[in-house]
Design a protein around this motif. Structure first.
Motif, short mmCIF file in Angstrom:
data_model
loop_
_atom_site.label_atom_id
_atom_site.label_comp_id
_atom_site.label_asym_id
_atom_site.label_seq_id
_atom_site.Cartn_x
_atom_site.Cartn_y
_atom_site.Cartn_z
N VAL A 1 0.90 -1.18 -0.04
CA VAL A 1 -0.12 -0.05 0.10
C VAL A 1 0.86 1.10 0.02
N ALA A 2 2.31 1.04 0.24
CA ALA A 2 2.89 2.53 0.52
C ALA A 2 2.99 3.18 -1.04
N PRO A 3 3.20 2.47 -2.12
CA PRO A 3 3.38 3.02 -3.47
C PRO A 3 2.05 3.98 -3.71
N ILE A 4 0.88 3.48 -3.29
CA ILE A 4 -0.45 4.06 -3.55
C ILE A 4 -0.47 5.33 -2.71
N ALA A 5 -0.24 5.19 -1.21
CA ALA A 5 -0.20 6.51 -0.42
C ALA A 5 0.71 7.54 -1.00
N VAL A 6 1.86 7.05 -1.38
CA VAL A 6 2.83 7.94 -1.82
C VAL A 6 2.40 8.80 -3.13
N GLN A 7 1.69 8.02 -4.00
CA GLN A 7 1.17 8.48 -5.39
C GLN A 7 -0.17 9.54 -4.93
N ALA A 8 -0.74 9.48 -3.94
CA ALA A 8 -1.86 10.12 -3.54
C ALA A 8 -1.22 11.32 -3.00
N VAL A 9 -0.20 11.35 -2.05
CA VAL A 9 0.13 12.40 -1.45
C VAL A 9 0.65 13.34 -2.41
N ARG A 10 1.54 12.92 -3.44
CA ARG A 10 2.11 13.63 -4.54
C ARG A 10 1.11 14.28 -5.75
N ALA A 11 0.04 13.52 -5.64
CA ALA A 11 -1.00 14.16 -6.59
C ALA A 11 -1.67 15.24 -6.02
N LEU A 12 -1.77 15.61 -4.73
CA LEU A 12 -2.54 16.77 -4.09
C LEU A 12 -1.37 17.90 -3.92
N GLY A 13 -0.20 17.54 -4.19
CA GLY A 13 0.77 18.59 -4.23
C GLY A 13 1.41 18.96 -2.69
N VAL A 14 1.21 17.82 -1.90
CA VAL A 14 1.70 18.03 -0.37
C VAL A 14 3.13 17.82 -0.49
N THR A 15 3.89 18.62 0.23
CA THR A 15 5.50 18.60 0.21
C THR A 15 6.04 18.36 1.21
N ASP A 16 5.38 18.71 2.32
CA ASP A 16 6.23 18.67 3.96
C ASP A 16 5.07 17.94 4.94
N GLY A 17 5.44 17.39 5.87
CA GLY A 17 4.55 17.02 7.08
C GLY A 17 4.26 15.76 7.19
#
Length: 410
Positions: free
Chosen positions: A247-263
């Protein structure tokens, strides 16, 4: 107020002593902190160097409060673990020239309609979703999507106003419930979403992002109850959960799609027959003491990690524990006046594996279950245990729950 010798970390909101107290305590152990909240500090006064009172959901008010603190102290960073202050916190970090997310990215996380659009544009597995403003629009969208569907406010949290609808005949009542919740939601989104129901176990992935690079740290297995509502009543974190690589790659993909950079992010998903699919991304530490479970299971300190990222430092992601931690949140059998509240089987002395027993309601108080109530009115207490495996943790919780007596007077 005298000027601090060290730069301060500003914490915006998130001061519930039961569910967020550990965040402030663990952060204050590493940084001198200043608080921006809707009222002056009370229980956390000894942990706070300075404070400002402001409407934490209002970016203009939060920026003004932050600038006032910056006039008195050097500021190292700005952080929040409160869902409703994400945009205001991002605005303050930008004004102070500190590390943090953009207001655009935080609005995308808060507004689930925008989240769904960005997931679709970036190929993130998610759910079909339509934003609506009326029952007629909801009916059209539900028929087009296909039953069962889920109705939810566009920018709320904690499953408030979220309901599963299995047939067209149930839509009017469900619409009243969801639209009532939408009336309380944040300003980042509007209306109600009609979404494809994702069938399967619900989990979350706890992540940290720095300079746009996301690392998945842990998986949380969730227990959801009170259908057709989605009340979360338990969570389990296992340091060795075999799901993490999947599930890690999907979570990473979702975070990137929203433009989240930190936190730190709490990425919710369901394990469907077609694979893991995203429910939503919360760009803050999870609620329900999940951050405490992560620390007990892995040794990873999410509040400290979030603080380090906010201050532009590289967080320590070294695991120092390998265990399972679980929480069971206690609910009454019915709505009414709590007349009996007893847990008879807690050993004396208390075993080391029982890390927390907290009562949230006293005898004589009214408790209200969904749909009339929600997590704020229904929860009576909570238990946190650790063990060597998820099965052992479940057994310990079951053993404790076997001695639980909760009674209400209608």
């Amino acid at each position: 107020m005298s000027r601090s010798a060290q730069p301060l970390l500003i914490v915006v909101g998130g001061t519930n002593p039961v569910f967020r107290g550990y965040c402030i305590e663990q952060t204050a152990a590493a940084y001198p902190i200043a608080l921006i909240d809707t009222k002056p500090p009370t229980w956390q006064q000894h942990l706070v160097v300075d404070h400002e009172v402001a409407d934490t959901c209002d970016p203009t008010a939060v920026v003004a409060a932050g600038l006032a603190l910056a006039a008195r102290h050097s500021i190292a960073g700005v952080v929040t673990w409160d869902e409703y202050t994400l945009v205001a916190t991002a605005e303050l970090a930008t004004r102070l020239g500190l590390p943090g997310n953009s207001t655009v990215a935080m609005t995308a996380c808060r507004d689930k309609a925008t989240s769904r659009r960005l997931f679709a544009e970036h190929g993130v597995p998610s759910a079909a979703s339509t934003r609506v403003d009326t029952l007629a629009e909801a009916t059209t969208a539900a028929v087009r999507t296909g039953f069962p569907v889920v109705l939810k406010p566009s920018s709320h949290a904690a499953s408030i106003g979220v309901i599963r609808v299995d047939t067209p005949e149930l839509l009017p009542t469900a619409w009243e419930f969801a639209s009532a919740g939408a009336g309380e939601q944040g300003p980042e989104g509007s209306g109600v979403l009609v979404e494809e129901y994702l069938s399967g176990p619900e989990i979350s992935v706890e992540c940290v992002t720095r300079h746009g690079v996301t690392t998945a740290l842990a998986v949380t297995r969730k227990e959801v109850a009170f259908p057709p509502y989605f009340e979360e009543v338990g969570h389990t974190v296992d340091a060795g959960d075999p799901l993490l690589p999947e599930v890690a790659p999907i979570a990473v993909q979702a975070v990137r799609a929203l433009g989240v950079t930190d936190g730190v992010q709490h990425v919710e998903m369901r394990l469907t027959a077609s694979g893991p699919r995203i429910i939503e991304v919360n760009s803050r530490i999870a609620g329900d003491l999940i951050g405490k479970l992560v620390r007990l299971a892995t040794g990873l300190d999410l509040p400290r990690i979030a603080a380090d990222v906010a201050c532009g430092r590289t967080p320590d992601l070294t695991r120092t524990a390998h265990a399972t931690a679980a929480i069971k949140i206690l609910y009454p059998p019915a709505t009414g006046i709590l007349s009996v509240r007893d847990l008879a089987v807690v050993p004396d002395p208390r075993p080391l594996w029982l890390h927390q027993l907290t009562w949230l309601r006293d005898v004589g108080e009214r408790v209200v279950l969904p749909p009339a109530g929600d997590y704020r009115t229904a929860r009576v207490g909570l238990l946190i245990v650790t063990a060597d495996s998820p099965a052992a943790a479940r057994n310990r919780l079951s053993s404790l729950a076997g001695g639980l007596t909760l009674s209400v007077t209608p």
